[in-house]
Scaffold this motif. Structure first.
Motif: not given
Length: 261
Positions: A10-29
């Motif tokens: 379940t943790l791997l699935v959530y990471l797969f789903m939300f990690l790209p979103i976190g990367v986008v937010i991080l790169l925006s700064f």
């Protein structure tokens, strides 16, 4: 052991789903103009450039207007349809309910193409009004489902008691039924706005030339190059589409508590 594996999966699935979103937010700064790792510094420069981009500002205005009108129309029609189907005996009630909910069951791309072909058959050109109607068709089922779920839990005898004391049906609706329905009405309106604001599939088929919403503007920008401005715009979209429902849930819970629901 099986529960540990399930939690890990379940943790791997959530990471797969939300990690790209976190990367986008991080790169925006990211201060780096190439918008890639490693991050060279923390900066708001891309948000500033975003605020000075006329095309993006026009897209935001269009999306906000489209989302607001969609929410108002879908909520009004959804409340009226729910009242008719739950409180009264309507000929063909099951068929009407199925037709109202059908857009959820049909893939959006199929619905978008079908409506576009229908408009072409009628020789009707694309316009903002037709784009709005397409969004209403797609968001109306969500409002109907939310309002109906609340309405079935409102006791009919409360409304009958008000009418027995001299209140007209109109007074009963605005003073008794609508306040009790308010949490569902607000939630349905928020659903409609968020879905409309975030929609791209149907919008690409229905929008007239020269009209861009925020999702279609992002799509158009990605065709040319991946600019850090896209990351900043994506971050704004993420906070809007995630933050609004969270705020709405909190408000709905508070309203439900006050109304005794």
């Amino acid at each position: 052991m099986s529960w540990i594996l399930l939690r890990f999966w379940t943790l791997l699935v959530y990471l797969f789903m939300f990690l790209p979103i976190g990367v986008v937010i991080l790169l925006s700064f990211n201060a780096n103009q190439f918008g890639s790792f490693p991050i060279t510094g923390f900066s708001f420069r891309w948000f500033i450039r975003l605020a000075n981009n006329d095309a993006i500002l026009r897209a935001f205005e269009t999306s906000l207007l489209l989302g607001a009108l969609t929410a108002i129309i879908s909520t009004t029609l959804g409340v009226l349809a729910s009242l008719a189907l739950i409180r009264y005996k309507v000929p063909g009630q099951n068929m009407i309910s199925t037709l109202l909910i059908a857009p959820i069951l049909v893939p959006e791309v199929v619905l978008a193409v079908a409506l576009l072909l229908f408009l072409n058959a009628l020789s009707i050109n694309k316009s903002f009004f037709l784009l709005l109607m397409g969004h209403v068709i797609f968001t109306l089922p969500f409002v109907v489902l939310v309002v109906q779920a609340r309405l079935v839990n409102i006791r009919r005898d409360v409304e009958e008691a008000a009418m027995s004391l001299g209140a007209s049906p109109r007074q009963t609706f605005f003073q008794i039924t609508l306040p009790l329905l308010a949490p569902a009405v607000f939630a349905g309106m928020l659903f409609a706005f968020t879905i409309s604001f975030d929609d791209i599939t149907g919008t690409l088929f229905w929008k007239p030339g020269g009209v861009e919403t925020v999702p279609t503007q992002i799509f158009a920008m990605l065709r040319n190059s991946i600019s850090p401005e896209i990351n900043a715009l994506g971050t704004v979209m993420i906070f809007l589409t995630v933050g609004l429902p969270l705020i709405g849930i909190a408000i709905v819970r508070k309203m439900s508590t006050k109304s005794g629901g």
